[in-house]
Design a protein around this motif. Structure first.
Motif, short mmCIF file in Angstrom:
data_model
loop_
_atom_site.label_atom_id
_atom_site.label_comp_id
_atom_site.label_asym_id
_atom_site.label_seq_id
_atom_site.Cartn_x
_atom_site.Cartn_y
_atom_site.Cartn_z
N VAL A 5 112.32 156.31 121.61
CA VAL A 5 112.78 155.21 122.46
C VAL A 5 113.99 155.63 123.28
CG1 VAL A 5 113.81 152.90 122.43
CG2 VAL A 5 111.83 153.38 121.00
N VAL A 6 114.96 156.30 122.63
CA VAL A 6 116.16 156.76 123.35
C VAL A 6 115.78 157.79 124.40
CG1 VAL A 6 118.36 157.96 123.10
CG2 VAL A 6 117.68 156.25 121.41
N ALA A 7 114.88 158.72 124.06
CA ALA A 7 114.47 159.75 125.01
C ALA A 7 113.75 159.14 126.22
CB ALA A 7 113.56 160.77 124.32
N ILE A 8 112.91 158.13 125.98
CA ILE A 8 112.22 157.46 127.08
C ILE A 8 113.23 156.71 127.96
CG2 ILE A 8 110.63 155.59 127.65
CD1 ILE A 8 108.99 156.43 125.19
N ALA A 9 114.16 155.98 127.32
CA ALA A 9 115.14 155.19 128.06
C ALA A 9 116.04 156.07 128.93
CB ALA A 9 115.99 154.37 127.09
N LEU A 10 116.34 157.29 128.48
CA LEU A 10 117.18 158.19 129.25
C LEU A 10 116.37 159.12 130.15
CD1 LEU A 10 119.75 159.29 126.49
CD2 LEU A 10 120.11 157.63 128.31
N GLY A 11 115.23 159.60 129.64
CA GLY A 11 114.49 160.64 130.34
C GLY A 11 113.75 160.16 131.57
N ILE A 12 113.11 159.00 131.49
CA ILE A 12 112.32 158.53 132.64
C ILE A 12 113.21 158.23 133.85
CG2 ILE A 12 110.88 156.62 133.46
CD1 ILE A 12 109.40 156.69 130.83
N PRO A 13 114.35 157.52 133.69
CA PRO A 13 115.21 157.34 134.88
C PRO A 13 115.72 158.66 135.47
CG PRO A 13 115.80 155.77 133.17
CD PRO A 13 114.84 156.72 132.55
N PRO B 290 111.09 167.70 127.97
CA PRO B 290 109.72 167.53 128.48
C PRO B 290 109.48 166.22 129.21
CG PRO B 290 109.69 168.37 126.23
CD PRO B 290 111.10 167.99 126.53
N ILE B 291 110.03 165.13 128.71
CA ILE B 291 109.76 163.85 129.37
C ILE B 291 110.46 163.79 130.73
CG2 ILE B 291 111.68 162.58 128.30
CD1 ILE B 291 109.79 160.19 128.12
N ILE B 292 111.63 164.43 130.86
CA ILE B 292 112.30 164.46 132.16
C ILE B 292 111.49 165.30 133.14
CG2 ILE B 292 114.38 165.19 133.38
CD1 ILE B 292 115.97 164.66 130.85
N ARG B 293 111.10 166.49 132.71
CA ARG B 293 110.37 167.40 133.61
C ARG B 293 109.03 166.80 134.04
NH1 ARG B 293 112.53 172.45 134.11
NH2 ARG B 293 113.87 173.26 132.44
N LEU B 294 108.29 166.23 133.09
CA LEU B 294 106.95 165.74 133.42
C LEU B 294 106.99 164.42 134.18
CD1 LEU B 294 105.04 166.81 130.21
CD2 LEU B 294 104.77 167.70 132.50
N THR B 295 108.02 163.62 134.00
CA THR B 295 108.18 162.43 134.85
C THR B 295 108.43 162.86 136.29
OG1 THR B 295 109.07 161.12 133.03
CG2 THR B 295 109.54 160.35 135.26
N THR C 235 100.69 161.80 133.28
CA THR C 235 101.60 162.94 133.15
C THR C 235 102.83 162.55 132.35
OG1 THR C 235 100.85 163.70 135.32
CG2 THR C 235 102.83 164.71 134.43
N ILE C 236 103.34 161.35 132.56
CA ILE C 236 104.49 160.87 131.80
C ILE C 236 104.13 160.76 130.32
CG2 ILE C 236 106.06 158.92 131.45
CD1 ILE C 236 105.86 158.40 134.48
N MET C 237 102.91 160.29 130.03
CA MET C 237 102.46 160.21 128.64
C MET C 237 102.39 161.59 127.99
SD MET C 237 102.12 157.21 127.45
CE MET C 237 101.36 157.81 125.95
N ALA C 238 102.01 162.59 128.77
CA ALA C 238 102.02 163.96 128.24
C ALA C 238 103.45 164.38 127.90
CB ALA C 238 101.41 164.93 129.25
N GLY C 239 104.41 163.96 128.72
CA GLY C 239 105.81 164.26 128.42
C GLY C 239 106.28 163.56 127.16
N ILE C 240 105.87 162.30 126.98
CA ILE C 240 106.22 161.57 125.76
C ILE C 240 105.61 162.26 124.55
CG2 ILE C 240 105.92 159.38 124.53
CD1 ILE C 240 106.05 157.98 127.25
N ASN C 241 104.37 162.70 124.68
CA ASN C 241 103.71 163.41 123.59
C ASN C 241 104.49 164.67 123.19
OD1 ASN C 241 101.72 165.93 123.15
ND2 ASN C 241 100.86 164.17 122.12
#
Length: 295
Positions: A112-120, A176-181, A218-224
């Motif tokens: 959750v923290v990685a998504i909240a920070l990584g996607i923006p 990964p979530i930052i790069r793939l977003t 692609t974002i889901m791949a980063g979350i994975n």
């Protein structure tokens, strides 16, 4: 010819003084701001405590049913649902249920923290080449720095406990979530963006209604990948007090308990496979849905 065989380096006394100055400066910073930083992360500690209590205080049949329902919703595959349920039953049968729930709660919080920070951050990189040029070297350092090194400043600032472990795991797992977003948004078809511009979409509308939905697989791949890296960090995080499946593995290493290490290691593998198969299946479903909608 000594310079030819011995690489020129800083004088030993100067190097010692440099290291001492940096260490003393960081200790001074820790003494001055450690309490403030610890207070800043208090909501994160409460979030982790509540997530752990929820997983531990919920009856095990309810937890298994909930995970089976999530697996079915994400994958629509009975094989994945059945595999997830059987894996959890085997883990519980070998008396690793509580440690597994602690690990799952920690991975949930870290994700959750990685998504909240990584996607923006990924969105910012996709909209600015300058931001991408600044963030990319930081991500390179985060991905190549030995994971043990993350523990040193975190422990010096916050001590031993859950929050330092979560912070170390997030730092290790977020790239990964930052790069793939960033990659997913940049790969959106230019013709689609031109059509959105032709219909008068604002920048926010184009991002929310066009770029993010098309980049979602692609974002889901980063979350994975973030989840997988977080699970890989579990054992290392146990060195600074993070409870879960990592602590028995650490005890097994220290005391040469082969069976304990293998069983808990396989439990981590089982949880990783569940997360991996469910998130991958959900990403494929999103891809098929978008192909139907936009095809």
């Amino acid at each position: 010819m000594d310079w030819f065989w011995s690489f020129p380096h800083m004088d030993d006394a100067t190097l010692r003084e440099l290291r001492r100055a940096i260490d003393d400066g960081f200790r001074t910073f820790t003494r001055a701001w450690g309490g403030t930083i610890e207070g800043f992360f208090e909501p994160l500690r409460q979030f982790l405590i509540h997530a752990e209590r929820l997983m531990l205080n919920t009856p095990w049949p309810v937890v298994i049913l909930a995970i089976a329902a999530i697996a079915w919703f994400a994958s629509r595959s009975w094989k994945i649902v059945l595999g997830s349920v059987l894996t959890l039953l085997v883990i519980g049968y070998f008396d690793m249920w509580e440690d597994t729930m602690r690990t799952v709660s920690m991975i949930f919080v870290c994700t959750v923290v990685a998504i909240a920070l990584g996607i923006p951050i990924g969105i910012l990189m996709s909209r600015s080449d300058r931001a991408q040029g600044v963030v990319n070297p930081v991500l390179d350092v985060m991905q190549t720095m030995p994971s043990f090194v993350y523990l040193i400043p975190v422990v010096m600032l916050l001590g031993i406990g859950r929050v330092p472990g979560v912070i170390a795991v997030v730092i290790y797992a977020i790239p990964p979530i930052i790069r793939l977003t960033n990659l997913g948004i940049r790969l959106v078809d230019k013709d689609v963006l031109e059509a959105a511009d032709a219909f008068g979409s604002s920048g926010w509308q184009k991002l929310k209604n066009v770029q993010m939905p098309l980049a979602l697989p692609t974002i889901m791949a980063g979350i994975n990948q973030t989840i997988m890296m977080a699970l890989a960090m579990v054992v290392i995080a146990s060195m600074i007090g993070v409870q879960g499946l990592g602590q028995p593995v650490l005890r097994a290493i220290n005391n040469q308990y082969f069976t304990m290490g293998v069983f808990n290691g396989l439990a981590i593998v089982g949880i990783a496979i569940i997360f991996d198969r469910v998130s991958q299946a959900y990403g494929r479903r999103l891809q098929k849905h978008l192909e139907i909608v936009h095809g």
